[in-house]
Scaffold this motif. Structure first.
Motif, PDB file in Angstrom:
ATOM      1  N   LEU A 179     -54.154   4.801  47.481  1.00 11.52           N
ATOM      2  CA  LEU A 179     -53.177   4.268  46.525  1.00 11.52           C
ATOM      3  C   LEU A 179     -52.256   3.244  47.206  1.00 11.52           C
ATOM      4  CD1 LEU A 179     -51.641   4.263  43.796  1.00 11.52           C
ATOM      5  CD2 LEU A 179     -50.323   6.207  44.642  1.00 11.52           C
ATOM      6  N   ILE A 180     -51.759   3.587  48.398  1.00  7.33           N
ATOM      7  CA  ILE A 180     -50.821   2.699  49.099  1.00  7.33           C
ATOM      8  C   ILE A 180     -51.487   1.374  49.475  1.00  7.33           C
ATOM      9  CG2 ILE A 180     -49.473   2.401  51.224  1.00  7.33           C
ATOM     10  CD1 ILE A 180     -49.039   5.499  51.168  1.00  7.33           C
ATOM     11  N   TRP A 181     -52.712   1.460  49.999  1.00  4.72           N
ATOM     12  CA  TRP A 181     -53.339   0.275  50.608  1.00  4.72           C
ATOM     13  C   TRP A 181     -54.351  -0.449  49.716  1.00  4.72           C
ATOM     14  CZ3 TRP A 181     -51.630  -1.952  54.940  1.00  4.72           C
ATOM     15  CH2 TRP A 181     -50.786  -1.193  55.766  1.00  4.72           C
ATOM     16  N   PHE A 182     -55.044   0.279  48.824  1.00  2.00           N
ATOM     17  CA  PHE A 182     -56.176  -0.338  48.116  1.00  2.00           C
ATOM     18  C   PHE A 182     -56.014  -0.397  46.599  1.00  2.00           C
ATOM     19  CE2 PHE A 182     -57.936   0.956  52.204  1.00  2.00           C
ATOM     20  CZ  PHE A 182     -58.609  -0.204  52.581  1.00  2.00           C
ATOM     21  N   HIS A 183     -54.935   0.182  46.071  1.00  5.96           N
ATOM     22  CA  HIS A 183     -54.702   0.107  44.621  1.00  5.96           C
ATOM     23  C   HIS A 183     -54.472  -1.354  44.227  1.00  5.96           C
ATOM     24  CE1 HIS A 183     -53.216   0.937  40.617  1.00  5.96           C
ATOM     25  NE2 HIS A 183     -52.114   0.264  40.899  1.00  5.96           N
ATOM     26  N   LEU A 184     -55.257  -1.841  43.263  1.00  4.74           N
ATOM     27  CA  LEU A 184     -55.136  -3.239  42.825  1.00  4.74           C
ATOM     28  C   LEU A 184     -53.962  -3.394  41.852  1.00  4.74           C
ATOM     29  CD1 LEU A 184     -58.883  -4.190  42.209  1.00  4.74           C
ATOM     30  CD2 LEU A 184     -57.429  -4.942  44.099  1.00  4.74           C
ATOM     31  N   TYR A 185     -53.240  -4.509  42.008  1.00  7.66           N
ATOM     32  CA  TYR A 185     -52.116  -4.794  41.118  1.00  7.66           C
ATOM     33  C   TYR A 185     -51.994  -6.302  40.913  1.00  7.66           C
ATOM     34  CZ  TYR A 185     -49.906  -5.255  45.781  1.00  7.66           C
ATOM     35  OH  TYR A 185     -49.625  -5.589  47.082  1.00  7.66           O
ATOM     36  N   HIS A 186     -51.069  -6.705  40.038  1.00  6.82           N
ATOM     37  CA  HIS A 186     -50.845  -8.132  39.760  1.00  6.82           C
ATOM     38  C   HIS A 186     -49.844  -8.657  40.783  1.00  6.82           C
ATOM     39  CE1 HIS A 186     -52.223  -7.381  35.528  1.00  6.82           C
ATOM     40  NE2 HIS A 186     -51.691  -6.205  35.791  1.00  6.82           N
ATOM     41  N   ARG A 187     -50.250  -9.588  41.610  1.00  4.48           N
ATOM     42  CA  ARG A 187     -49.268 -10.267  42.465  1.00  4.48           C
ATOM     43  C   ARG A 187     -48.763 -11.511  41.725  1.00  4.48           C
ATOM     44  NH1 ARG A 187     -47.702  -9.509  47.685  1.00  4.48           N
ATOM     45  NH2 ARG A 187     -49.410  -8.080  48.119  1.00  4.48           N
ATOM     46  N   GLN A 188     -49.663 -12.103  40.929  1.00  3.01           N
ATOM     47  CA  GLN A 188     -49.283 -13.254  40.120  1.00  3.01           C
ATOM     48  C   GLN A 188     -49.260 -12.795  38.670  1.00  3.01           C
ATOM     49  OE1 GLN A 188     -50.623 -16.881  41.846  1.00  3.01           O
ATOM     50  NE2 GLN A 188     -51.040 -17.791  39.866  1.00  3.01           N
ATOM     51  N   ARG A 189     -48.216 -13.135  37.938  1.00  2.00           N
ATOM     52  CA  ARG A 189     -48.089 -12.656  36.554  1.00  2.00           C
ATOM     53  C   ARG A 189     -49.174 -13.238  35.667  1.00  2.00           C
ATOM     54  NH1 ARG A 189     -41.597 -13.193  35.931  1.00  2.00           N
ATOM     55  NH2 ARG A 189     -41.047 -11.354  37.150  1.00  2.00           N
ATOM     56  N   ASN A 190     -49.369 -12.548  34.542  1.00  2.00           N
ATOM     57  CA  ASN A 190     -50.315 -12.989  33.506  1.00  2.00           C
ATOM     58  C   ASN A 190     -51.744 -13.113  34.031  1.00  2.00           C
ATOM     59  OD1 ASN A 190     -47.995 -13.290  31.877  1.00  2.00           O
ATOM     60  ND2 ASN A 190     -47.704 -15.371  32.648  1.00  2.00           N
ATOM     61  N   THR A 191     -52.101 -12.276  34.989  1.00  2.00           N
ATOM     62  CA  THR A 191     -53.481 -12.272  35.466  1.00  2.00           C
ATOM     63  C   THR A 191     -53.976 -10.833  35.491  1.00  2.00           C
ATOM     64  OG1 THR A 191     -52.877 -11.935  37.788  1.00  2.00           O
ATOM     65  CG2 THR A 191     -53.065 -14.228  37.033  1.00  2.00           C
ATOM     66  N   SER A 192     -55.285 -10.693  35.650  1.00  2.00           N
ATOM     67  CA  SER A 192     -55.834  -9.372  35.918  1.00  2.00           C
ATOM     68  C   SER A 192     -55.403  -8.981  37.326  1.00  2.00           C
ATOM     69  CB  SER A 192     -57.360  -9.419  35.834  1.00  2.00           C
ATOM     70  OG  SER A 192     -57.751  -9.871  34.551  1.00  2.00           O
ATOM     71  N   PRO A 193     -55.519  -7.702  37.693  1.00  2.00           N
ATOM     72  CA  PRO A 193     -55.139  -7.302  39.060  1.00  2.00           C
ATOM     73  C   PRO A 193     -55.825  -8.195  40.100  1.00  2.00           C
ATOM     74  CG  PRO A 193     -55.524  -5.363  37.720  1.00  2.00           C
ATOM     75  CD  PRO A 193     -55.899  -6.544  36.870  1.00  2.00           C
ATOM     76  N   ASP A 194     -55.003  -8.792  40.969  1.00  2.00           N
ATOM     77  CA  ASP A 194     -55.522  -9.837  41.867  1.00  2.00           C
ATOM     78  C   ASP A 194     -55.192  -9.585  43.339  1.00  2.00           C
ATOM     79  OD1 ASP A 194     -52.793 -10.235  41.713  1.00  2.00           O
ATOM     80  OD2 ASP A 194     -52.890 -12.406  41.505  1.00  2.00           O
ATOM     81  N   SER A 195     -54.615  -8.397  43.655  1.00  2.00           N
ATOM     82  CA  SER A 195     -54.159  -8.187  45.023  1.00  2.00           C
ATOM     83  C   SER A 195     -54.034  -6.700  45.323  1.00  2.00           C
ATOM     84  CB  SER A 195     -52.797  -8.866  45.224  1.00  2.00           C
ATOM     85  OG  SER A 195     -52.377  -8.778  46.570  1.00  2.00           O
ATOM     86  N   CYS A 196     -53.942  -6.387  46.616  1.00  2.00           N
ATOM     87  CA  CYS A 196     -53.597  -5.036  47.055  1.00  2.00           C
ATOM     88  C   CYS A 196     -52.974  -5.147  48.440  1.00  2.00           C
ATOM     89  CB  CYS A 196     -54.816  -4.104  47.065  1.00  2.00           C
ATOM     90  SG  CYS A 196     -56.044  -4.509  48.312  1.00  2.00           S
ATOM     91  N   GLY A 197     -52.369  -4.059  48.899  1.00  2.00           N
ATOM     92  CA  GLY A 197     -51.697  -4.081  50.192  1.00  2.00           C
ATOM     93  C   GLY A 197     -52.627  -4.443  51.329  1.00  2.00           C
ATOM     94  N   PHE A 198     -53.838  -3.863  51.324  1.00  2.00           N
ATOM     95  CA  PHE A 198     -54.790  -4.143  52.408  1.00  2.00           C
ATOM     96  C   PHE A 198     -55.142  -5.628  52.444  1.00  2.00           C
ATOM     97  CE2 PHE A 198     -58.942  -4.754  54.252  1.00  2.00           C
ATOM     98  CZ  PHE A 198     -58.894  -3.974  55.406  1.00  2.00           C
ATOM     99  N   GLU A 199     -55.466  -6.190  51.266  1.00  3.43           N
ATOM    100  CA  GLU A 199     -55.833  -7.608  51.238  1.00  3.43           C
ATOM    101  C   GLU A 199     -54.688  -8.467  51.764  1.00  3.43           C
ATOM    102  OE1 GLU A 199     -57.101 -11.247  48.198  1.00  3.43           O
ATOM    103  OE2 GLU A 199     -56.341  -9.366  47.360  1.00  3.43           O
ATOM    104  N   HIS A 200     -53.476  -8.193  51.306  1.00 10.25           N
ATOM    105  CA  HIS A 200     -52.342  -9.031  51.676  1.00 10.25           C
ATOM    106  C   HIS A 200     -52.055  -8.973  53.178  1.00 10.25           C
ATOM    107  CE1 HIS A 200     -48.574 -11.193  50.817  1.00 10.25           C
ATOM    108  NE2 HIS A 200     -48.060 -10.448  51.799  1.00 10.25           N
ATOM    109  N   VAL A 201     -51.979  -7.747  53.721  1.00 10.09           N
ATOM    110  CA  VAL A 201     -51.584  -7.572  55.123  1.00 10.09           C
ATOM    111  C   VAL A 201     -52.713  -7.938  56.078  1.00 10.09           C
ATOM    112  CG1 VAL A 201     -50.849  -5.872  56.857  1.00 10.09           C
ATOM    113  CG2 VAL A 201     -49.872  -5.809  54.558  1.00 10.09           C
ATOM    114  N   PHE A 202     -53.911  -7.434  55.820  1.00 10.19           N
ATOM    115  CA  PHE A 202     -54.990  -7.545  56.794  1.00 10.19           C
ATOM    116  C   PHE A 202     -55.912  -8.738  56.590  1.00 10.19           C
ATOM    117  CE2 PHE A 202     -54.054  -2.917  57.131  1.00 10.19           C
ATOM    118  CZ  PHE A 202     -53.809  -2.863  58.494  1.00 10.19           C
ATOM    119  N   VAL A 203     -56.062  -9.191  55.354  1.00 13.30           N
ATOM    120  CA  VAL A 203     -57.004 -10.283  55.073  1.00 13.30           C
ATOM    121  C   VAL A 203     -56.288 -11.616  54.929  1.00 13.30           C
ATOM    122  CG1 VAL A 203     -58.894 -11.060  53.590  1.00 13.30           C
ATOM    123  CG2 VAL A 203     -58.467  -8.605  53.869  1.00 13.30           C
TER     124      VAL A 203
END
Length: 318
Positions: free
Chosen positions: A164-188
Motif C-alpha cells: 500500500l505504501i510503495w505500490f498503491h497507484l494514485y493520481h499525481r496529476q489531476r483529472n487523470t487515471s492513476p498515474d503514479s506510486c511511491g515506488f515509481e516516484h522515488v526509485f524510477v
C-alpha cells in the motif's frame, strides 16, 4: 564506539541548544537518537550494500552550476559519467537488486499517463517484496514497527502494508487515471508536464540510465566548503534525463533497495504529518531524511546529506 556515541549525544544536545537559542534556525530539528540507533543497526545488517572502491567507483568531478527550474540548457561540469565502474556480477547476484531492476521498466515515466499493471508486473512486484521481506534489514524493521504498534506481526499483513505504501497507484496529476506510486516516484523517476524531472532518488536506476545513455551527469551540488568524497553514502546531483534537467536531486549511493525502503517506511509509519523531516546520524554521515505522504501511500522520500566523514562529530569536539 562509546566515545562516538557520547559525541553523538553531545552533538544532539548542542543542536537542541542551538534550536532553542535561535528562533531563526528552529526549522532544523534535533538529532533523532532513537532512529539514528535503529538506522545504524540496519546499516550494519545491510549485507546487500555495495562497497565504494570495491564494488563500484564514482567520479564526482565538478560542482554543478545553478539552474532555474524549467531550464534545460545547462553547463556540464562533469565530462565523464558519475559511475566509472559497477560490479554488475555482484549486483546481479543480489536477490533484492535483481528483482528490483525488473520493476524499473514497469512504469510510464510521464505523469498524466495512466499506469496499466499487467499480471506479469504484479508477479514481479510480489517477488520483489518477498525478497525484501527475507532480508535481515526488513526483518529488523518489521520487529521495530511491531514493537511500536505500527505494523501487524503477521507477515502477510506487513507485506500488504508495504504494498500500500510503495505500490498503491494514485493520481499525481489531476483529472487523470492513476498515474503514479511511491515506488515509481522515488526509485524510477518521473517527468511532469514534459518540463521537469520529479522524484528519481535511486543510484541503481541512475547507473543503468547513465550506462544506456539516457542520463547525463552534470556535477555535484554541495555547500561551498564541502567537497563530496568517493565513499560518501549520500550525494546531491544535477543531471539531465530524457532531455529534461533535474537542477538538484539527492540519493543514497551503494545501499540496497531494502535499506532505503526500510528507512523511509519507518519514518512514514512513525509520523502522521503530510511532510516529515528527520535528522539522523548514520555511519559517519549526518543527514535529513524527508518523507512526504500522498494519503495512505508515499508521495516522495529522499535523503539530504548535511555532513560526511564524521565532520559533524569533529566540529563539535573542538
Amino acid at each position: 564506539m562509546a566515545v562516538i556515541k557520547q559525541l553523538n549525544r553531545f552533538c544532539g544536545v548542542l543542536v537542541l541548544l542551538a534550536v532553542s537559542l535561535c528562533g531563526l534556525n528552529a526549522s532544523r530539528p534535533a538529532v533523532n537518537q532513537e532512529l539514528s540507533t535503529l538506522f545504524n543497526e540496519l546499516w550494519q545488517l545491510d549485507e546487500n550494500r555495495m562497497r565504494p572502491g570495491i564494488d563500484y567507483n564514482i567520479s564526482v568531478q565538478g560542482r554543478a552550476s545553478f539552474v532555474s527550474p524549467g531550464n534545460h540548457v545547462v553547463q556540464d561540469h562533469a565530462s565523464l559519467p558519475l559511475f566509472s565502474s559497477v560490479d554488475e556480477n555482484k549486483l546481479k547476484n543480489l536477490t533484492t537488486a535483481t528483482s528490483f531492476m525488473k520493476l524499473l521498466d514497469n512504469y510510464e515515466f510521464s505523469t498524466g499517463v495512466a499506469e496499466r499493471v499487467t499480471a506479469e508486473e504484479q508477479t514481479e512486484t510480489n517477488l520483489f517484496l518477498d525478497a525484501v521481506l527475507q532480508t535481515e534489514v526488513m526483518k529488523r524493521t518489521h520487529r521495530y514497527l511491531v514493537s511500536k504498534g505500527k505494523s501487524s506481526s503477521n507477515l502477510r499483513l506487513f507485506k500488504n502494508q508495504l504494498h500500500l505504501i510503495w505500490f498503491h497507484l494514485y493520481h499525481r496529476q489531476r483529472n487523470t487515471s492513476p498515474d503514479s506510486c511511491g515506488f515509481e516516484h522515488v526509485f524510477v523517476g518521473e517527468t511532469k508536464s514534459g518540463t521537469e524531472i520529479i522524484g528519481f532518488h535511486n543510484w541503481i536506476q541512475f547507473y543503468l540510465q547513465e550506462k544506456n545513455s539516457h542520463l547525463d551527469y552534470k556535477g555535484f551540488k554541495a555547500r561551498m566548503n564541502d567537497l563530496p568524497d568517493q565513499d560518501d553514502h549520500v550525494l546531491s546531483l544535477q543531471f539531465s534525463w530524457h532531455g529534461l534537467v533535474k537542477p538538484v536531486g539527492s540519493a543514497f549511493i551503494g545501499t540496497s533497495p531494502e535499506f532505503e525502503m526500510a528507512l523511509f517506511t519507518v519514518i512514514f509509519l512513525m509520523n502522521t504529518e503530510r511532510s516529515t523531516t528527520v535528522l539522523v546520524n548514520i555511519d559517519q554521515c549526518q543527514m535529513e531524511l524527508v518523507v512526504i505522504r500522498h494519503g495512505r501511500a508515499l508521495g516522495t522520500a529522499y535523503p539530504k546529506l548535511l555532513s560526511s566523514n564524521s565532520r559533524h562529530v569533529r566540529q563539535h569536539s573542538h
